[in-house]
Design a protein around this motif. Structure first.
Motif, mmCIF file in Angstrom:
data_model
loop_
_atom_site.group_PDB
_atom_site.id
_atom_site.type_symbol
_atom_site.label_atom_id
_atom_site.label_comp_id
_atom_site.label_asym_id
_atom_site.label_seq_id
_atom_site.Cartn_x
_atom_site.Cartn_y
_atom_site.Cartn_z
ATOM 1 N N GLU A 60 -29.240 28.154 -14.033
ATOM 2 C CA GLU A 60 -29.946 26.887 -13.786
ATOM 3 C C GLU A 60 -29.294 26.075 -12.672
ATOM 4 O O GLU A 60 -29.976 25.519 -11.820
ATOM 5 C CB GLU A 60 -30.007 26.053 -15.076
ATOM 6 N N LYS A 61 -27.959 26.024 -12.680
ATOM 7 C CA LYS A 61 -27.248 25.251 -11.649
ATOM 8 C C LYS A 61 -27.463 25.857 -10.258
ATOM 9 O O LYS A 61 -27.717 25.143 -9.294
ATOM 10 C CB LYS A 61 -25.761 25.169 -11.971
ATOM 11 N N VAL A 62 -27.365 27.166 -10.158
ATOM 12 C CA VAL A 62 -27.525 27.821 -8.855
ATOM 13 C C VAL A 62 -28.979 27.713 -8.386
ATOM 14 O O VAL A 62 -29.244 27.487 -7.205
ATOM 15 C CB VAL A 62 -27.031 29.285 -8.899
ATOM 16 N N GLN A 63 -29.938 27.830 -9.311
ATOM 17 C CA GLN A 63 -31.340 27.661 -8.935
ATOM 18 C C GLN A 63 -31.609 26.235 -8.461
ATOM 19 O O GLN A 63 -32.327 26.030 -7.484
ATOM 20 C CB GLN A 63 -32.259 28.013 -10.107
ATOM 21 N N ALA A 64 -31.008 25.259 -9.137
ATOM 22 C CA ALA A 64 -31.176 23.857 -8.734
ATOM 23 C C ALA A 64 -30.589 23.635 -7.343
ATOM 24 O O ALA A 64 -31.175 22.916 -6.525
ATOM 25 C CB ALA A 64 -30.515 22.932 -9.749
ATOM 26 N N LEU A 65 -29.468 24.280 -7.061
ATOM 27 C CA LEU A 65 -28.875 24.183 -5.717
ATOM 28 C C LEU A 65 -29.847 24.730 -4.680
ATOM 29 O O LEU A 65 -30.063 24.121 -3.632
ATOM 30 C CB LEU A 65 -27.548 24.952 -5.646
ATOM 31 N N GLY A 66 -30.422 25.896 -4.985
ATOM 32 C CA GLY A 66 -31.367 26.522 -4.062
ATOM 33 C C GLY A 66 -32.591 25.640 -3.816
ATOM 34 O O GLY A 66 -33.075 25.539 -2.688
ATOM 35 N N GLU A 67 -33.072 24.989 -4.869
ATOM 36 C CA GLU A 67 -34.223 24.103 -4.724
ATOM 37 C C GLU A 67 -33.908 22.890 -3.853
ATOM 38 O O GLU A 67 -34.796 22.335 -3.217
ATOM 39 C CB GLU A 67 -34.710 23.657 -6.107
ATOM 40 N N GLU A 68 -32.641 22.508 -3.824
ATOM 41 C CA GLU A 68 -32.211 21.376 -2.985
ATOM 42 C C GLU A 68 -31.869 21.836 -1.563
ATOM 43 O O GLU A 68 -31.434 21.034 -0.737
ATOM 44 C CB GLU A 68 -30.986 20.688 -3.604
ATOM 45 N N LEU A 81 -23.632 16.950 -2.324
ATOM 46 C CA LEU A 81 -24.277 18.012 -1.548
ATOM 47 C C LEU A 81 -25.579 17.549 -0.894
ATOM 48 O O LEU A 81 -26.360 16.818 -1.497
ATOM 49 C CB LEU A 81 -24.582 19.215 -2.446
ATOM 50 N N ARG A 82 -25.791 18.003 0.336
ATOM 51 C CA ARG A 82 -27.029 17.740 1.071
ATOM 52 C C ARG A 82 -27.628 19.071 1.499
ATOM 53 O O ARG A 82 -26.954 20.104 1.508
ATOM 54 C CB ARG A 82 -26.755 16.876 2.314
ATOM 55 N N GLU A 83 -28.891 19.060 1.881
ATOM 56 C CA GLU A 83 -29.561 20.281 2.323
ATOM 57 C C GLU A 83 -28.723 20.963 3.394
ATOM 58 O O GLU A 83 -28.237 20.327 4.330
ATOM 59 C CB GLU A 83 -30.948 19.949 2.877
ATOM 60 N N GLY A 84 -28.531 22.272 3.217
ATOM 61 C CA GLY A 84 -27.748 23.056 4.164
ATOM 62 C C GLY A 84 -26.279 23.179 3.780
ATOM 63 O O GLY A 84 -25.559 24.006 4.332
ATOM 64 N N ASP A 85 -25.805 22.362 2.818
ATOM 65 C CA ASP A 85 -24.415 22.445 2.363
ATOM 66 C C ASP A 85 -24.244 23.656 1.449
ATOM 67 O O ASP A 85 -25.212 24.218 0.945
ATOM 68 C CB ASP A 85 -24.006 21.182 1.604
ATOM 69 N N CYS A 86 -22.978 24.015 1.220
ATOM 70 C CA CYS A 86 -22.657 25.156 0.362
ATOM 71 C C CYS A 86 -21.630 24.716 -0.677
ATOM 72 O O CYS A 86 -20.585 24.180 -0.334
ATOM 73 C CB CYS A 86 -22.099 26.303 1.201
ATOM 74 N N LEU A 87 -21.952 24.921 -1.952
ATOM 75 C CA LEU A 87 -21.005 24.670 -3.031
ATOM 76 C C LEU A 87 -20.189 25.939 -3.238
ATOM 77 O O LEU A 87 -20.752 27.020 -3.433
ATOM 78 C CB LEU A 87 -21.722 24.284 -4.327
ATOM 79 N N ILE A 88 -18.874 25.798 -3.195
ATOM 80 C CA ILE A 88 -17.994 26.956 -3.348
ATOM 81 C C ILE A 88 -17.095 26.745 -4.560
ATOM 82 O O ILE A 88 -16.498 25.681 -4.729
ATOM 83 C CB ILE A 88 -17.123 27.163 -2.080
ATOM 84 N N VAL A 89 -17.030 27.761 -5.418
ATOM 85 C CA VAL A 89 -16.131 27.739 -6.575
ATOM 86 C C VAL A 89 -15.193 28.928 -6.493
ATOM 87 O O VAL A 89 -15.477 29.912 -5.811
ATOM 88 C CB VAL A 89 -16.897 27.769 -7.917
#
Length: 188
Positions: free
Chosen positions: A75-83, A52-60
């Motif tokens: 924690e995982k979703v917050q870490a994604l947001g911080e990135e 994942l890079r800035e602006g990407d979206c992780l979809i589950v």
């Protein structure tokens, strides 16, 4: 870019349903794992997160595919947001790019943890009820009282080799010594 992650708990389960829906959601890359969510090591998830890079979206497909617990999920979703990454869960309709999506994420996460706690509580209650009725779980003992007494007598006879005792009882030497000491004393 949309990056998908799919997980099943056992090797017998198939990822097809999840990967099909992730492809329909526009995922250009999909990473997978065939392991329990409780396991710490999930190489597919680690690859997805590092891709994942800035602006990407992780979809589950569902929330429980990503996190082991509510705390882990948050924690995982917050870490994604911080990135600078976004998160979507298809089944729950959660999209963390919106305030409503963030709220929904927290509510569904709490409900998922509540459901797991209820299952655990019911399982423990069922085990307690079974124990009250004299039923115990687990493997049955390898030796009954008669076998243990026979093993105690035989092991004290220096002319009877341990291998012979084990063959006669249909057990390994480790099992024999778990029940009877080398001097014939009872252990279990």
């Amino acid at each position: 870019m949309n990056v998908g992650y799919a997980r099943v708990s056992t090797g017998e389960q198939t990822l097809d349903l999840q990967t099909d829906e992730l492809q329909e959601a526009g995922c250009e890359e999909i990473y997978t794992d065939k392991t329990s969510g409780a396991k710490g090591q999930r190489p597919g998830l680690e690859k997805a997160l590092s891709y994942l890079r800035e602006g990407d979206c992780l979809i589950v497909w569902k929330l429980d595919r990503l996190g082991r617990s509510l705390k882990d999920l948050i924690e995982k979703v917050q870490a994604l947001g911080e990135e600078g990454c976004e998160f979507r869960s298809l089944k729950e309709g959660i999209d963390t790019t919106t305030p409503a999506g963030k709220l929904t994420f927290h509510i569904f996460g709490a409900l998922a943890e509540f459901e797991r706690d209820l299952i655990r509580e019911r399982t423990k209650a069922g085990l307690r009820a079974a124990r009250k009725r004299g039923k115990t779980g687990g493997r049955p003992p390898a030796l009954d009282e008669g076998d243990i007494k026979m093993a105690q007598r035989l092991i004290q006879d220096p002319d009877v080799p341990v291998d012979t005792i084990c063959q006669r009882l249909g057990i390994s030497s480790a099992t024999l010594y778990r029940y009877v000491g080398p001097d014939g004393s009872r252990r279990k």
